[in-house]
Design a protein around this motif. Structure first.
Motif, PDB file in Angstrom:
ATOM      1  N   VAL A 190      -0.475   4.210   7.630  1.00 21.44           N
ATOM      2  CA  VAL A 190      -0.494   3.944   8.530  1.00 21.44           C
ATOM      3  C   VAL A 190       0.152   2.472   7.685  1.00 21.44           C
ATOM      4  N   MET A 191      -1.376   2.076   7.043  1.00 16.09           N
ATOM      5  CA  MET A 191      -0.858   0.695   6.907  1.00 16.09           C
ATOM      6  C   MET A 191       0.389   0.081   6.453  1.00 16.09           C
ATOM      7  N   ALA A 192       1.141   1.623   5.064  1.00 14.54           N
ATOM      8  CA  ALA A 192       2.146   1.165   4.794  1.00 14.54           C
ATOM      9  C   ALA A 192       3.299   1.037   5.791  1.00 14.54           C
ATOM     10  N   GLN A 193       3.061   1.718   6.710  1.00 16.06           N
ATOM     11  CA  GLN A 193       4.458   1.549   7.492  1.00 16.06           C
ATOM     12  C   GLN A 193       4.043   0.550   8.538  1.00 16.06           C
ATOM     13  N   LEU A 194       2.427  -0.173   8.924  1.00 15.39           N
ATOM     14  CA  LEU A 194       2.565  -1.563   9.469  1.00 15.39           C
ATOM     15  C   LEU A 194       3.222  -2.124   8.161  1.00 15.39           C
ATOM     16  N   LYS A 195       2.984  -2.446   7.622  1.00 17.71           N
ATOM     17  CA  LYS A 195       3.370  -3.281   6.471  1.00 17.71           C
ATOM     18  C   LYS A 195       4.830  -3.803   6.344  1.00 17.71           C
ATOM     19  N   PRO A 216       0.990  -0.883   0.789  1.00 21.12           N
ATOM     20  CA  PRO A 216       0.290  -0.211   0.087  1.00 21.12           C
ATOM     21  C   PRO A 216       0.684   1.130  -0.170  1.00 21.12           C
ATOM     22  N   GLU A 217       0.827   2.194  -0.475  1.00 20.80           N
ATOM     23  CA  GLU A 217       0.556   3.197  -0.796  1.00 20.80           C
ATOM     24  C   GLU A 217       0.625   4.236  -0.524  1.00 20.80           C
ATOM     25  N   PRO A 218       0.912   5.720   0.684  1.00 19.70           N
ATOM     26  CA  PRO A 218       0.554   6.471   0.741  1.00 19.70           C
ATOM     27  C   PRO A 218       0.024   7.885  -0.266  1.00 19.70           C
ATOM     28  N   ASP A 219      -1.300   8.208  -0.085  1.00 16.00           N
ATOM     29  CA  ASP A 219      -1.236   9.075  -1.323  1.00 16.00           C
ATOM     30  C   ASP A 219      -0.426  10.874  -0.779  1.00 16.00           C
ATOM     31  N   GLY A 220      -0.359  11.065  -2.015  1.00 16.67           N
ATOM     32  CA  GLY A 220       0.384  12.394  -2.178  1.00 16.67           C
ATOM     33  C   GLY A 220       1.275  12.898  -1.236  1.00 16.67           C
ATOM     34  N   ASP A 221       0.810  14.897  -0.118  1.00 20.10           N
ATOM     35  CA  ASP A 221       2.009  15.382   0.363  1.00 20.10           C
ATOM     36  C   ASP A 221       1.631  14.481   1.641  1.00 20.10           C
TER      37      ASP A 221
END
Length: 773
Positions: free
Chosen positions: A204-209, A156-161
């Motif tokens: 949050v998803m990206a960091q936890l993964k 998962p990738e966080p959006d934008g800025d």
């Protein structure tokens, strides 16, 4: 057949030689043999090695070709295949080097030199190694080199800025800490529309993964009108689970069993509007050890309480510093000028730290260098806020007002005719726009499609659309709310009642209505009026109109000005007679109407330009369809047979045809070059002749190439039709039933001017993929 390994040795009388009986025959050639025999055996020594090198090279190329094709389809290559290729590369280099060294060694005084003896033994061993390796590689067929990539392998990738927002760091830390807490199983994130809740959750998803806190991380969108079965399907798909049950409770039990496994899973539910019964879906969020945890976003703090969360966290607006930085990144360096700095600062203050407002407004004003525009924008913002409009609406409305042409504005409003969170196919949007002739000053459909793509890019750049790829776009639900509001303001020209449930046919004032959308709508007391009086209606969408089995015979009688009609995803078995009264109709979509087998009323629509019957049950196009001389786009792709019959006489009369796509076509031939004239204008095609099934060939329907041919050839003779299309073709798939060697294709007297990829298949004898650039 017995393998023969030739060993050469300088044997002396006192040497003792022993051999072990094997399946191979071992020849020991003494130095005492005559020179002629010695020269013959010297040549034989490396014949097997040369043949094996050639066989290894051919097998290596074949396997690598299959690997490349698998990677192009996002498959994971099996470790055994990678290892085999590495070993094949090493064996090939060693054998080639060995053969080269052998050519440099000469014979001395009739004796085999010790170097020759040493290389002979190496050659024999290398032959055995290569033969063994070829045997191991024989199991790597087309379907044995890779496996589909698990959904969970996509990060998962966080959006934008988001990561640049210092004022969000504390909130992100709170959410992560809550999810790491063993006593917490359900976390609610709430905040006003456009504040960035989804953006935060993705971060949050990206960091936890990344930290490997969870084995699986799954995100699904719930939306305003949640459908529990759809949510079950979305979760199951991302867990690579195939739900077999039909009942909601059975499917819930299957999902619950999967989530109760030892793996730690995080389920992210985005955009929850009302209490959702997680147990009914099959989410065991209170299971032993809290192995399955749930995080959800909602606009309403009260929904957190109603969901009985363990912890709720508010996503607040951005700080002044972050707001300014975000606005500057979108509006451009013009805000640094002393002329604009003050008014720009005041505009940012009016945004109240709301990211969606900052982004949409910043993009709308990007690099505009007229101070009056900025001052007018500020005045209108202040007025909107004083009227207590929803906080984000005025910013979106202003972005809409800044759109410079009516075509772009109408394209934006057409997008609100689809349900929220709906992935809008560009092809469908194109049909709607072309039906009303809204894309002007173009000579061909190819130009019109490019113009639409440019329009979508404008709306994306303005922050009003979310472009998924070249085939799909989406509208943020907050933006869509504003779009519906704007559309309905215009003298009731738009009526949008999508994804709704009515007791009976809704009461609507259709006298002035120009565009009506009832997509994904359900009428409990199923009854469609026998006739609707809508004299000004231009576009009507009944796409996914639930349980629509039959349309009354006179239903369209009073819609004589209708230009676009969408009946896709319905269960209709026939088209009503009144369809023929729609003499102005330009676009007709009846995609995924599997029960529809006859389209005879269409033959009287002589102004029809776009006809899409993909995934329908139509097996025969009547010859009368040749009267549709205005037709420019005909599409009838399907996943399964029946085969489709279309007469050559039909195509030869459609002299304006520019786009054509279809598969499972039983016959599509013409006897003379004159009959080929319609195909000479073709700019977009995807055609499969014979038994080829496009999606089963490993090349999905959404592939990049819009000029594609899938052909079964019994010989190298090519019909006039193919001769006309081949020079334009970008992707060519050939299934050769009467061709033994791909080099025979050189006899086809056609120039492949635009070819970018060629796939040739003939059972096990020919199977190659070539990329041409």
């Amino acid at each position: 057949m017995t393998n023969k390994l030739f060993f050469y040795s300088a044997v002396r009388e006192d040497d003792s030689v022993s051999t072990t009986s094997t399946d191979s025959e071992v020849y020991i050639v003494s130095s005492s043999v005559d020179p002629v025999t010695r020269e013959v055996t010297k040549s034989v020594i490396y014949i097997d090695l040369g043949d094996n090198i050639a066989a290894l090279e051919a097998n290596r190329k074949d396997v690598r070709s299959r690997v490349d094709a698998a990677r192009n389809n996002n498959h994971l290559i099996r470790k055994t295949v990678d290892t085999w290729l590495e070993q094949a590369d090493r064996l090939f280099e060693e054998a080639t080097q060995l053969k080269s060294e052998a050519g440099d060694i000469s014979w001395w005084k009739g004796w085999v030199t010790s170097s020759r003896f040493r290389l002979g033994r190496k050659a024999a061993k290398k032959n055995v190694d290569i033969q063994k390796h070829l045997g191991e590689g024989s199991k790597f067929g087309e379907n044995n080199v890779s496996d589909p990539r698990p959904v969970q392998s996509y990060e998962p990738e966080p959006d934008g800025d988001f990561k640049t927002f210092a004022s969000r760091a504390k909130t992100e830390f709170q959410v992560i800490a809550a999810l790491k807490n063993d006593k917490t199983s359900l976390v609610g994130i709430y905040g006003m529309p456009g504040v960035g809740k989804t953006m935060l959750m993705k971060a949050v998803m990206a960091q936890l993964k990344k930290e490997k806190v969870f084995d699986e991380v799954v995100m699904v969108v719930v939306s305003q009108k949640p459908d529990l079965e759809t949510i079950q399907d979305a979760i199951a798909e991302k867990l690579d689970l195939k739900l077999k049950g039909k009942l909601l409770s059975t499917r819930a039990e299957e999902l619950r069993e999967r989530l109760n496994q030892e793996r730690k899973t995080l389920l992210c539910l985005d955009d929850v509007w009302e209490r959702m019964e997680l147990v009914e879906v099959g989410i065991p969020y209170k299971n032993a050890g809290n192995r399955c945890k749930v995080i959800f976003t909602t606009r309403n703090q009260g929904e957190c309480e109603r969901m009985e969360m363990d912890e709720k966290i508010e996503v607040k607006v951005l700080s002044e510093v972050d707001s300014w930085d975000l606005f500057r990144s979108k509006a451009g360096a013009v805000v640094d000028s002393s002329v604009f700095e003050t008014v720009a600062g005041n505009i940012v203050k009016e945004c109240k730290g709301l990211p969606l407002a900052i982004v949409t407004l910043g993009l709308a004003l990007r690099n505009k260098d007229v101070i009056a525009v900025w001052e007018d924008t500020l005045a209108r913002l202040q007025k909107s806020i004083s009227e207590k409009m929803k906080p984000v609406n005025p910013f979106i409305r202003l972005s809409y007002d800044f759109l410079q042409d009516e075509t772009t504005k109408l394209c934006f409003l057409f997008c609100c005719m689809f349900p929220e969170d709906f992935e809008i196919p560009t092809d469908v949007l194109f049909g709607y726009m072309m039906g009303e002739k809204l894309i002007r000053d173009v000579d061909t459909f190819d130009e019109a499609r490019n113009r639409l793509q440019a329009t979508v890019e404008k709306l994306t750049s303005a922050g009003l659309l979310l472009k998924l790829n070249d085939r799909f776009t989406m509208m943020h639900d907050v933006v869509r709310d504003v779009a519906v509001s704007i559309a309905c303001e215009q003298r009731n020209e738009f009526i949008v009642k999508v994804k709704m449930s009515f007791d009976e046919w809704p009461d609507m004032e259709l006298e002035k209505c120009k565009r009506l959308s009832l997509m994904d709508t359900e009428i409990i007391r199923y009854h469609v009026p026998s006739q609707i009086k809508a004299p000004n209606l231009l576009t009507l969408s009944l796409n996914s109109f639930n349980d629509l089995h039959e349309i009354p015979s006179n239903f369209f009688q009073e819609m004589t000005n209708l230009l676009t009609l969408d009946l896709s995803n319905t269960k209709i078995r026939s088209l009503p007679a009144s369809l023929s009264s729609l003499t102005n109709l330009c676009t007709l979509h009846v995609n995924k109407c599997s029960k529809l087998t006859n389209i005879s009323p269409v033959v009287k629509l002589n102004r029809l330009e776009i006809l899409c019957v993909n995934e329908s049950g139509i097996a025969n196009f009547p010859e009368e369809m040749g009267s549709l001389t205005s037709l420019k786009s005909l599409n009838f792709l399907r996943t399964y047979p029946p085969y489709t019959t279309i007469s050559p006489k039909v195509i030869s009369r459609l002299f304006r045809l520019e786009e054509f796509s279809g598969n499972y076509i039983e016959n599509l031939k013409f006897s003379s070059e004159n009959d080929a004239s319609p195909w000479k204008k073709m700019t977009r095609f995807r055609i499969s002749l014979g038994k080829n099934h496009i999606s089963s060939l490993g090349y999905p329907e959404e592939m990049e190439f819009q000029k594609s041919l899938f052909l079964t050839l019994s010989s190298i003779s090519i019909s006039h039709l193919i001769q006309v299309l081949l020079p334009k073709t970008m992707f060519l798939y050939l299934k050769c039933e009467g061709i033994e060697n791909v080099l025979q294709l050189d006899k086809i007297e056609v120039s492949f001017l635009n070819l970018r990829e060629l796939v040739v298949e003939k059972s096990r004898q020919i199977s190659h993929s070539y990329t041409v650039w």
